[in-house]
Design a protein around this motif. Structure first.
Motif, PDB file in Angstrom:
ATOM      1  N   GLY A 133       0.987  -1.066  -0.173  1.00 49.95           N
ATOM      2  CA  GLY A 133      -0.177  -0.362   0.208  1.00 49.95           C
ATOM      3  C   GLY A 133       0.485   1.357  -0.245  1.00 49.95           C
ATOM      4  O   GLY A 133       0.677   2.623  -0.717  1.00 49.95           O
ATOM      5  N   SER A 134       1.498   1.217   0.749  1.00 51.34           N
ATOM      6  CA  SER A 134       2.877   2.505   0.803  1.00 51.34           C
ATOM      7  C   SER A 134       3.454   2.757  -0.622  1.00 51.34           C
ATOM      8  O   SER A 134       3.532   3.886  -0.946  1.00 51.34           O
ATOM      9  N   ILE A 135       4.314   1.445  -0.944  1.00 46.31           N
ATOM     10  CA  ILE A 135       4.198   1.854  -2.680  1.00 46.31           C
ATOM     11  C   ILE A 135       3.376   2.270  -3.418  1.00 46.31           C
ATOM     12  O   ILE A 135       3.923   2.837  -4.128  1.00 46.31           O
ATOM     13  N   SER A 136       2.038   1.750  -3.167  1.00 45.00           N
ATOM     14  CA  SER A 136       0.879   2.520  -4.433  1.00 45.00           C
ATOM     15  C   SER A 136       1.133   3.227  -3.997  1.00 45.00           C
ATOM     16  O   SER A 136       0.106   4.370  -5.457  1.00 45.00           O
ATOM     17  N   GLN A 137       0.763   4.774  -3.049  1.00 46.27           N
ATOM     18  CA  GLN A 137       0.471   5.271  -3.015  1.00 46.27           C
ATOM     19  C   GLN A 137       1.842   6.395  -3.343  1.00 46.27           C
ATOM     20  O   GLN A 137       1.420   7.317  -4.312  1.00 46.27           O
ATOM     21  N   TYR A 138       3.288   6.508  -2.808  1.00 50.93           N
ATOM     22  CA  TYR A 138       4.384   6.373  -3.960  1.00 50.93           C
ATOM     23  C   TYR A 138       3.944   6.560  -5.267  1.00 50.93           C
ATOM     24  O   TYR A 138       5.045   7.819  -6.009  1.00 50.93           O
ATOM     25  N   ILE A 139       4.259   5.691  -5.506  1.00 49.26           N
ATOM     26  CA  ILE A 139       4.020   5.527  -6.494  1.00 49.26           C
ATOM     27  C   ILE A 139       2.938   6.657  -8.238  1.00 49.26           C
ATOM     28  O   ILE A 139       3.084   7.478  -8.945  1.00 49.26           O
ATOM     29  N   GLU A 140       1.988   5.991  -7.255  1.00 45.27           N
ATOM     30  CA  GLU A 140       0.997   7.423  -7.162  1.00 45.27           C
ATOM     31  C   GLU A 140       0.953   8.774  -7.319  1.00 45.27           C
ATOM     32  O   GLU A 140       0.831  10.005  -7.604  1.00 45.27           O
ATOM     33  N   LEU A 141       1.816   9.335  -5.992  1.00 46.45           N
ATOM     34  CA  LEU A 141       2.837  10.520  -5.669  1.00 46.45           C
ATOM     35  C   LEU A 141       3.411  11.306  -7.476  1.00 46.45           C
ATOM     36  O   LEU A 141       3.222  12.088  -8.025  1.00 46.45           O
ATOM     37  N   ILE A 142       4.632  10.163  -7.899  1.00 46.32           N
ATOM     38  CA  ILE A 142       5.061  10.163  -9.027  1.00 46.32           C
ATOM     39  C   ILE A 142       4.436  10.399  -9.958  1.00 46.32           C
ATOM     40  O   ILE A 142       4.137  10.954 -10.799  1.00 46.32           O
TER      41      ILE A 142
END
Length: 144
Positions: free
Chosen positions: A28-37
């Motif tokens: 979930g943390s990785i997914s949120q960071y990719i969305e931010l990118i």
């Protein structure tokens, strides 16, 4: 004890109420960071102008070749994810454009939008498990 991964947006009122802030798993943390990118334009991040991706510069382009447009976005995402998301490796990105036709009967109007589907696959550095992220965006104006 490992560092907790906090769910974003951060809800600081929880601390004032004596509760812990909401945490999430690594995926979930990785997914949120990719969305931010994806949702950050190059130059928008004050401390690192290279953070983000090129979709904002490509959003209103006249798409003459969908294949070239998809590859340009794929390369932009791949560069940014490899540079800024160090928790995954063996990254593979698929970008596909399609047209969505939506009819509004009350206004008797048909609207055609371009939809970009992004699928990112990789492996977690920590465990070697497979990781997949999928999202769809509508272009011009860009929306989720």
């Amino acid at each position: 004890m490992p560092n907790p991964l906090y769910f974003k947006p951060l809800r600081f009122e929880s601390i004032g109420l004596g509760r812990d802030m909401q945490t999430q798993d690594l995926g979930g943390s990785i997914s949120q960071y990719i969305e931010l990118i994806i949702f950050t334009r190059y130059g928008e991040h004050r401390y690192n102008p290279e953070f983000g991706c090129e979709i904002w510069d490509m959003d209103f382009e006249l798409i003459q070749s969908e294949t070239i447009w998809e590859e340009k976005l794929r390369q932009s995402l791949l560069r940014s994810i490899k540079k800024f998301e160090k928790r995954i490796y063996d990254i593979d990105i698929d970008v596909h454009i399609s047209e969505i036709n939506k009819f509004y009967p009350l206004r008797n109007v048909s609207e055609i939008k371009k939809r970009v589907e992004i699928v990112i696959k990789g492996k977690l550095n920590k465990t070697g498990e497979h990781y997949t992220f999928t999202t769809s965006l509508f272009l011009s104006p860009l929306s989720a």
